[in-house]
Design a protein around this motif. Structure first.
Motif, PDB file in Angstrom:
ATOM      1  N   ASP A  79       3.983  -0.718  -4.008  1.00  0.00           N
ATOM      2  CA  ASP A  79       2.498  -1.075  -3.773  1.00  0.00           C
ATOM      3  C   ASP A  79       2.525  -2.346  -3.192  1.00  0.00           C
ATOM      4  O   ASP A  79       1.737  -3.344  -3.827  1.00  0.00           O
ATOM      5  N   THR A  81       1.186  -5.860  -0.745  1.00  0.00           N
ATOM      6  CA  THR A  81       0.043  -6.322   0.176  1.00  0.00           C
ATOM      7  C   THR A  81       0.495  -5.887   1.816  1.00  0.00           C
ATOM      8  O   THR A  81       1.710  -5.333   2.063  1.00  0.00           O
ATOM      9  N   PRO A  82      -0.709  -5.709   2.511  1.00  0.00           N
ATOM     10  CA  PRO A  82      -0.473  -5.326   3.848  1.00  0.00           C
ATOM     11  C   PRO A  82       0.593  -6.352   4.557  1.00  0.00           C
ATOM     12  O   PRO A  82       1.303  -6.048   5.210  1.00  0.00           O
ATOM     13  N   GLU A  83       0.676  -7.520   4.212  1.00  0.00           N
ATOM     14  CA  GLU A  83       1.573  -8.631   4.718  1.00  0.00           C
ATOM     15  C   GLU A  83       2.997  -8.417   4.240  1.00  0.00           C
ATOM     16  O   GLU A  83       3.773  -8.324   5.121  1.00  0.00           O
ATOM     17  N   LEU A  85       4.085  -5.458   3.408  1.00  0.00           N
ATOM     18  CA  LEU A  85       4.658  -3.919   3.914  1.00  0.00           C
ATOM     19  C   LEU A  85       4.934  -4.519   5.381  1.00  0.00           C
ATOM     20  O   LEU A  85       6.064  -4.096   5.959  1.00  0.00           O
ATOM     21  N   ALA A  86       4.172  -5.576   6.012  1.00  0.00           N
ATOM     22  CA  ALA A  86       4.448  -5.669   7.650  1.00  0.00           C
ATOM     23  C   ALA A  86       6.025  -6.368   7.384  1.00  0.00           C
ATOM     24  O   ALA A  86       6.573  -6.194   8.463  1.00  0.00           O
ATOM     25  N   ARG A 228      -0.074   3.944   6.439  1.00  0.00           N
ATOM     26  CA  ARG A 228      -0.311   2.518   5.897  1.00  0.00           C
ATOM     27  C   ARG A 228       0.627   1.807   6.493  1.00  0.00           C
ATOM     28  O   ARG A 228       0.513   0.435   6.785  1.00  0.00           O
ATOM     29  N   ASP A 231      -0.995   0.471   9.918  1.00  0.00           N
ATOM     30  CA  ASP A 231      -2.016  -0.342   9.546  1.00  0.00           C
ATOM     31  C   ASP A 231      -1.469  -1.689   9.525  1.00  0.00           C
ATOM     32  O   ASP A 231      -1.979  -2.827   9.802  1.00  0.00           O
ATOM     33  N   ALA A 232      -0.418  -1.780   8.623  1.00  0.00           N
ATOM     34  CA  ALA A 232       0.187  -2.982   8.284  1.00  0.00           C
ATOM     35  C   ALA A 232       0.534  -3.761   9.653  1.00  0.00           C
ATOM     36  O   ALA A 232       0.635  -4.979   9.790  1.00  0.00           O
ATOM     37  N   ALA A 235      -2.026  -4.858  11.818  1.00  0.00           N
ATOM     38  CA  ALA A 235      -3.063  -6.151  11.481  1.00  0.00           C
ATOM     39  C   ALA A 235      -2.102  -7.359  11.061  1.00  0.00           C
ATOM     40  O   ALA A 235      -2.706  -8.365  11.005  1.00  0.00           O
ATOM     41  N   HIS A 236      -0.682  -7.373  11.093  1.00  0.00           N
ATOM     42  CA  HIS A 236      -0.105  -8.540  10.898  1.00  0.00           C
ATOM     43  C   HIS A 236       1.239  -8.533  11.968  1.00  0.00           C
ATOM     44  O   HIS A 236       2.204  -8.597  11.376  1.00  0.00           O
TER      45      HIS A 236
END
Length: 335
Positions: A79, A81-83, A85-86, A228, A231-232, A235-236
């Motif tokens: 789980d 953060t988006p950063e 995961l990117a 997910r 999106d990551a 976004a990044h």
């Protein structure tokens, strides 16, 4: 079909053997060299929309596999953060924010840099590399471009309760989950598992499967691991690639687009409408891959906005130099 490899005669995939000339290296108005490549675009339903060369021959996507591997890490219970995961999808430049994000991934799992097993290296980004060396650092795993992926793999093992020390073993539960996930997204079997440049397992499967998988990630439903990841990435993009890199500019220019380049001249894109694009240059010449990708994306309909035009132009910018000045370019032909 690809013939089985032997020690005396390794198999040559049709994606390589049947690839047409799709790029010219032009110097002073004269073609100096050529690059052969296969390019495939898949439709939203996974079928092949059009292909140049061979769509069904096996390729090693190399780092283009990372967004698909990241889906498996989420399925294992990680789980991030988006950063974070990117960065797990990244071949990062080793900029300071890349390294701090990788360290954050490890720390959140109760791990440290010493747990990484990717190949030590210097940052790719020149200013970051010089600063790294001036600070007294040697080649280190955290600075290598795959540290985000390896940190994510370790964190996924902790989340799932699996042994972390053996996470690179192809028989490890995590790597078995990665294999199943790649096959599911690609809609094709994994034909070979080898060791990637960073030390993690690398999967070989058809070029059309790579395009299909990226289309599925880009158009995935809300609430899914695939969504997910998409999106990551969106976004990044600077975490996935690096500040100012053409791939990052492309992701930023087209909302919902997922893109990832790989070593040996592979490039894959998932479009928000579910179509996928995959390129493999036969000789591994990276200078032609982004040029061909841009041509394929134009044929697929991108370029309608100023942002898209600028992003495609950045991908196509492959100058041929003479005495330090532009005297030609690598250009796509027949797409």
């Amino acid at each position: 079909m690809t013939e089985p490899a032997t020690a005396a005669s390794p198999s040559v995939s049709p994606a390589l053997a049947q690839a047409p000339v799709l790029a010219h290296v032009v110097r002073g108005g004269v073609v100096e060299s050529v690059h052969r490549a296969s390019v495939v675009v898949t439709a939203a339903d996974g079928s092949t929309e059009w292909v140049l060369g061979d769509a069904d021959g096996m390729v090693f996507p190399r780092s283009s596999n990372k967004p698909l591997q990241a889906v498996a890490l989420l399925r294992a219970g990680w789980d991030p953060t988006p950063e974070q995961l990117a960065l797990a999808c990244a071949s990062h430049l080793g900029e300071p924010f890349h390294l701090e994000t990788a360290r954050g991934t490890l720390a959140a799992a109760g791990l440290g840099e010493g747990d990484l097993q990717n190949t030590p290296d210097y940052p790719i980004d020149e200013p970051s590399r010089l600063a790294w060396i001036r600070a007294g650092h040697d080649k280190e795993a955290i600075a290598q471009n795959c540290s985000g992926k390896h940190a994510g793999m370790l964190a996924a093992c902790v989340a799932a309760g699996w042994d972390a020390a053996s996470y690179r073993d192809p028989e490890h539960p995590l790597q078995q989950l990665v294999t199943r996930t790649v096959e599911e997204l690609a809609g094709a079997p994994v034909e070979a598992v080898v060791v990637d440049g960073c030390g993690a397992p690398q999967h070989g499967f058809p070029l059309a499967g790579l395009a299909r998988a990226f289309g599925r990630v880009a158009a995935a439903a809300e609430g899914t691991p695939e969504r997910r990841v998409a999106d990551a990435v969106g976004a990044h993009p600077e975490h996935v690639s690096g500040t100012g890199r053409p791939a990052a500019r492309l992701i930023a220019a087209v909302p919902g687009l997922v893109a990832k380049e790989g070593a040996e001249a592979v490039f894959a894109v998932g479009l928000p409408d579910g179509r996928g694009v995959a390129v493999k240059v036969v000789d591994g010449g990276a200078r032609a891959a982004s040029v061909l990708l841009a041509a394929a994306l134009r044929r697929a309909g991108l370029g309608a906005t100023t942002e898209e035009q600028a992003a495609l132009a950045a991908l196509e910018d492959a100058p041929v130099l003479g005495h330090g000045e532009r005297v030609g370019a690598v250009v796509a032909v027949g797409i």
